[in-house]
Design an enzyme around this catalytic site. Sequence first.
Site, PDB file in Angstrom:
ATOM      1  N   ALA A  67      36.885  43.485  45.256  1.00 40.41           N
ATOM      2  CA  ALA A  67      35.740  43.211  44.391  1.00 40.41           C
ATOM      3  C   ALA A  67      35.496  41.709  44.299  1.00 40.41           C
ATOM      4  O   ALA A  67      36.347  40.894  44.653  1.00 40.41           O
ATOM      5  CB  ALA A  67      35.988  43.792  43.005  1.00 40.41           C
ATOM      6  N   GLY A 112      39.036  47.055  45.957  1.00 38.28           N
ATOM      7  CA  GLY A 112      37.848  47.862  46.213  1.00 38.28           C
ATOM      8  C   GLY A 112      37.661  48.181  47.679  1.00 38.28           C
ATOM      9  O   GLY A 112      37.111  49.228  48.023  1.00 38.28           O
ATOM     10  N   GLU A 115      39.808  51.108  48.274  1.00 32.87           N
ATOM     11  CA  GLU A 115      39.182  52.257  47.623  1.00 32.87           C
ATOM     12  C   GLU A 115      37.993  52.772  48.432  1.00 32.87           C
ATOM     13  O   GLU A 115      37.770  53.990  48.514  1.00 32.87           O
ATOM     14  CB  GLU A 115      38.747  51.876  46.211  1.00 32.87           C
ATOM     15  CG  GLU A 115      39.927  51.675  45.268  1.00 32.87           C
ATOM     16  CD  GLU A 115      39.520  51.112  43.919  1.00 32.87           C
ATOM     17  OE1 GLU A 115      39.820  51.761  42.909  1.00 32.87           O
ATOM     18  OE2 GLU A 115      38.907  50.022  43.885  1.00 32.87           O
ATOM     19  N   GLU A 135      45.167  45.187  42.152  1.00 31.39           N
ATOM     20  CA  GLU A 135      44.493  44.933  40.870  1.00 31.39           C
ATOM     21  C   GLU A 135      45.463  44.580  39.754  1.00 31.39           C
ATOM     22  O   GLU A 135      45.116  43.812  38.843  1.00 31.39           O
ATOM     23  CB  GLU A 135      43.657  46.159  40.470  1.00 31.39           C
ATOM     24  CG  GLU A 135      42.405  46.379  41.300  1.00 31.39           C
ATOM     25  CD  GLU A 135      42.646  47.243  42.524  1.00 31.39           C
ATOM     26  OE1 GLU A 135      41.670  47.687  43.138  1.00 31.39           O
ATOM     27  OE2 GLU A 135      43.830  47.456  42.883  1.00 31.39           O
TER      28      GLU A 135
END
Length: 263
Positions: A67, A112, A115, A135
């Site tokens: 992210a 991310g 993911e 994270e």
Amino acid sequence: MTDATREFVRLEVADGVATMRLDRPKMNALNVQVQEEIRAAAHEATERDDVKAVVVWGGERVFAAGADVKEMADMSYTDMVKRSGGLQSAFSAVARIPKPVVAAVNGYALGGGCELALCADIRIAADDATLGQPEILLGIIPGAGGTQRLTRLVGPSRAKDLIFTGRFVAADEALAIGLVDRVVPAAEVYDTALAWAGQFSNAASYAVRAAKETIDRGLEVDLETGLEIERQQFAALFATEDRAIGMQSFVEQGPGKAAFVAR
């Protein structure tokens, strides 16, 4: 939102295969704009009849390093309450493409980025790729499906190890634990993913769709409910033209020679 209006995510279609190409220099950071462009590209891939399978690729250098932390650092609790649903649903739009999806992972697939790769049906990684959910090192947890999709893929103990520690995973370990499905030289990642996706260009599209939906929905329910989903999908395919073509071709010519029409 089309390719003409998307800045960082393109959908390039050739021979029945769409490449969802992330291109936000330098590291494909997944800010809100990229998230929404991923959603739009996933919806386009879903709707287009000329798309039979999808390759998600971040280019030769990096899949997606995570992210956009600079953007998130300025967000309050209430900001994230408003945004978190959109973040998850943008990624879920990829997972719900009713066609085979393969992630072609070069370089880093972190946070991310990992993911997003988890939203694909299979993952093909470079031998020098690095994956992970770091994270926790930022004082947060995965928020775009990592705690759920990673656990379903590699099991709770391995998922907890990766998420609790935030450690990076090299390609060989990722293969060993089932985080990726194939490891190839970096220069061959995209072509290998393209070849896998290309298998479905002339497939019985509604049967492939039914298989994907049955597997994915079955994972969410108990066995008996899953069997009922399978029974209904199985029976429904007897209404398709491809079922008739496939069975007639098998009887007359043997397996693998049917010319399906995606109806």
